[in-house]
Scaffold this motif. Structure first.
Motif, mmCIF file in Angstrom:
data_model
loop_
_atom_site.group_PDB
_atom_site.id
_atom_site.type_symbol
_atom_site.label_atom_id
_atom_site.label_comp_id
_atom_site.label_asym_id
_atom_site.label_seq_id
_atom_site.Cartn_x
_atom_site.Cartn_y
_atom_site.Cartn_z
ATOM 1 N N TYR A 391 0.871 -1.186 0.000
ATOM 2 C CA TYR A 391 0.000 0.000 0.000
ATOM 3 C C TYR A 391 0.901 1.228 0.000
ATOM 4 N N ILE A 392 0.886 1.975 -1.107
ATOM 5 C CA ILE A 392 1.769 3.136 -1.277
ATOM 6 C C ILE A 392 0.973 4.424 -1.068
ATOM 7 N N ASP A 393 1.468 5.253 -0.183
ATOM 8 C CA ASP A 393 0.838 6.534 0.152
ATOM 9 C C ASP A 393 1.740 7.654 -0.361
ATOM 10 N N CYS A 394 1.245 8.419 -1.335
ATOM 11 C CA CYS A 394 2.002 9.552 -1.884
ATOM 12 C C CYS A 394 1.528 10.823 -1.194
ATOM 13 N N TRP A 395 2.440 11.507 -0.527
ATOM 14 C CA TRP A 395 2.065 12.661 0.277
ATOM 15 C C TRP A 395 3.147 13.729 0.192
ATOM 16 N N ALA A 396 2.960 14.822 0.931
ATOM 17 C CA ALA A 396 3.970 15.894 1.001
ATOM 18 C C ALA A 396 3.834 16.583 2.355
ATOM 19 N N THR A 397 4.908 17.189 2.793
ATOM 20 C CA THR A 397 4.900 17.845 4.110
ATOM 21 C C THR A 397 3.981 19.053 4.144
ATOM 22 N N TRP A 398 3.702 19.643 2.981
ATOM 23 C CA TRP A 398 2.868 20.843 2.907
ATOM 24 C C TRP A 398 1.413 20.518 2.596
ATOM 25 N N CYS A 399 1.081 19.238 2.522
ATOM 26 C CA CYS A 399 -0.268 18.806 2.147
ATOM 27 C C CYS A 399 -1.088 18.467 3.391
ATOM 28 N N GLY A 400 -1.979 19.380 3.790
ATOM 29 C CA GLY A 400 -2.810 19.163 4.964
ATOM 30 C C GLY A 400 -3.674 17.921 4.880
ATOM 31 N N VAL A 421 1.346 -7.562 4.371
ATOM 32 C CA VAL A 421 1.017 -6.234 3.846
ATOM 33 C C VAL A 421 2.124 -5.269 4.252
ATOM 34 N N ALA A 422 2.635 -4.526 3.292
ATOM 35 C CA ALA A 422 3.667 -3.517 3.563
ATOM 36 C C ALA A 422 3.101 -2.126 3.311
ATOM 37 N N PHE A 423 3.498 -1.191 4.145
ATOM 38 C CA PHE A 423 3.060 0.195 4.019
ATOM 39 C C PHE A 423 4.258 1.051 3.620
ATOM 40 N N VAL A 424 4.134 1.694 2.460
ATOM 41 C CA VAL A 424 5.227 2.490 1.901
ATOM 42 C C VAL A 424 4.737 3.928 1.722
ATOM 43 N N TYR A 425 5.539 4.875 2.160
ATOM 44 C CA TYR A 425 5.167 6.287 2.094
ATOM 45 C C TYR A 425 6.187 7.032 1.240
ATOM 46 N N LEU A 426 5.698 7.608 0.141
ATOM 47 C CA LEU A 426 6.553 8.375 -0.765
ATOM 48 C C LEU A 426 6.269 9.859 -0.562
#
Length: 502
Positions: A391-400, A421-426
């Motif tokens: 499960y890949i979560d695409c996010w950013a530090t400025w994204c509320g 299940v692996a959790f990956v944060y991009l």
């Protein structure tokens, strides 16, 4: 145009015999008992408004008898909202202790508000404030959302302004009836009047967005006539006594900030940054300069200016973990923000954030990725998670919105513990220092990658990412099972379970 009535002066604020509201924060104790509560719902939500800052968000737990207690600190008088089944407001001073009793098993809002009994400090004022809420929040003009939406959708700007004036007369009628029946003290009467007045501005500023949305138009394209928002300046000057109306005044600050944005967006020299409709693309350093100097330029009232400047810097800290603007404009901070109830908490926030940025503490697994292509990145992720669902979560530090989903992601991770299940944060388009500070604040496990600008652009292009948060679900064979912004943790749970059962 709407003319806001300015109420009593600073004398009222300091006439209760309490000193140093602006220099020292004091404890406020909120306790109470809820009868006939739902045993499956023991949480009571309390929001304490803070001018210039985010509200204090408190969750109190009911004991077996329905009792609760919470304590927080404030520099100034304000109001708080309490929610269990329904929401209501009470007014508090620093040093206050109040006790709230209510019945959760009522048939309607009238009965709910009638069940509320408040004792302790400011008891008479709060009884009056609850009486007003009972009349206003159960009135036809408040609860008839269908009529409000119809007016927003069908009326043009001039028609809507006339509609608001007519509505305001009806609200004034509710207020006058409340005064006649309850004979409120001065503080409660003014709280009610100011609350109603801010409803006008809330509707005024919400109209352009919702008019476009209800009519199927792009919300960034609808334009109101020049000067549409200018009526808000009739509320100036602001008197310190309005600090006690925390909720309504916080909305006023938000609306006035929108008025400032409309002003700088209409300036000729800023049109070069306009990309489409109402959107602007401005380098961060220039955007900060426009924000700061526009607040000074378009806010002649000194108290309001201090509050809005404080909010700008505080939002930078809380939403973006960004301290550069605050450091760059230290002269403006020192010259324009002098009130201690703003200055002290703001500097404390800065000091704490700077410490976290300089010395990040996090539990996450940070993985270095030196490749340039999306294929290399996916290969690395699959190699590290062989024959697992990813499960890949695409996010950013400025994204509320991205960060708002992280608690749900943590909860999902707990539910999937021990499963394949692996959790990956991009993290995309973000600064490394801020990214690591965010990891410490979020306290989230999983595997974390920071993609530079080139890597972020390539990844966005390959997966067709138009906005974030964006999620990608890979099956055990490394194939994309589903992707998109809709695949948020609460939805992904069911998708992952389906893949596990295949």
């Amino acid at each position: 145009m709407k003319q806001t009535i300015l109420f009593f002066t600073l004398f009222f604020l300091i006439s209760c015999g309490k000193k140093e509201y602006y220099n020292t924060p004091r404890r406020i104790v909120i306790s109470g008992q809820i009868s006939d509560y739902d045993p499956n719902n023991r949480e009571i939500k309390i929001f304490a408004n803070q001018l210039g800052f985010k509200p204090i968000n408190i969750t109190a737990e009911l004991d077996s008898l329905g009792n609760f207690q919470t304590v927080f600190k404030s520099f100034i008088p304000t109001d708080i909202s309490i929610r269990y089944k329904e929401l209501f407001y009470v007014s508090v001073d620093p040093g206050d202790s109040i006790f709230v009793k209510l019945n959760a098993h009522t048939n309607n809002s009238k009965e709910f508000f009638s069940s509320i009994i408040i004792t302790g400090d400011n008891a008479i004022t709060n009884k009056n404030i609850v009486d007003f809420q009972k009349e206003y929040f159960t009135s036809e003009i408040y609860i008839n959302w269908e009529s409000k939406q119809k007016a927003i959708k069908e009326l043009d700007t001039n028609q809507y302004l006339k509609y608001l004036e007519k509505t305001q007369l009806q609200l004034d009628g509710i207020y006058n009836e409340f005064v006649k029946l309850s004979d409120p003290d001065e503080r409660a009467a003014n709280w009610a009047q100011y609350y109603i007045e801010q409803e006008y501005y809330n509707a005024l500023f919400a109209y352009p967005f919702f008019h476009a949305m209800y009519n199927g138009q792009p919300t960034d394209m609808y334009r109101v006539p020049e000067g549409y928002f200018d009526t808000i300046t009739s509320s100036l000057p602001i008197k310190n006594s309005k600090n006690i109306y925390g909720f309504a005044f916080s909305h006023f600050v938000k609306n006035y900030s929108s008025y400032i944005a409309e002003k700088w967006q209409s300036e000729k020299q800023n049109q070069k940054y306009r990309t489409n409709g109402r959107y602007f693309s401005i380098p961060v350093n220039i955007s900060d300069s426009i924000d700061v100097y526009s607040i000074i330029k378009y806010t002649p009232d000194t108290l309001l200016r201090q509050i809005i400047l404080t909010k700008k810097f505080s939002d930078d800290f809380n939403e973006y973990s960004e301290i550069e603007c605050f450091e760059k404009y230290q002269d403006i901070v020192n010259n324009y923000i002098s009130l201690q109830f703003l200055k002290k908490p703001l500097h404390k926030q800065y000091t704490q954030l700077k410490e976290r940025l300089d010395n990040p503490q996090y539990i996450a697994e940070v993985i270095e990725f030196a490749g340039s292509s999306t294929e290399q990145l996916i290969d690395t992720i699959l190699h590290n998670n062989h024959e697992k669902i990813v499960y890949i979560d695409c996010w950013a530090t400025w994204c509320g919105p991205c960060k708002a989903e992280m608690p749900n992601s943590k909860e999902l991770m707990k539910k999937m513990d021990g499963k394949d299940v692996a959790f990956v944060y991009l993290c995309l388009d973000s600064q490394e220092k801020v990214w690591k500070e965010n990891l410490g604040q979020l306290e989230i496990g999983g595997q974390h990658y920071l993609l530079n600008q080139q890597q972020s652009s390539a990844f966005r292009k390959n997966f067709g990412i138009q906005g974030i948060p964006f999620y990608i679900l890979l099956n055990k064979n490394g194939q994309v099972a589903e992707k998109g912004s809709q695949l948020r943790p609460n939805v992904a749970k069911y998708k992952i379970e389906e893949l596990l059962n295949e």
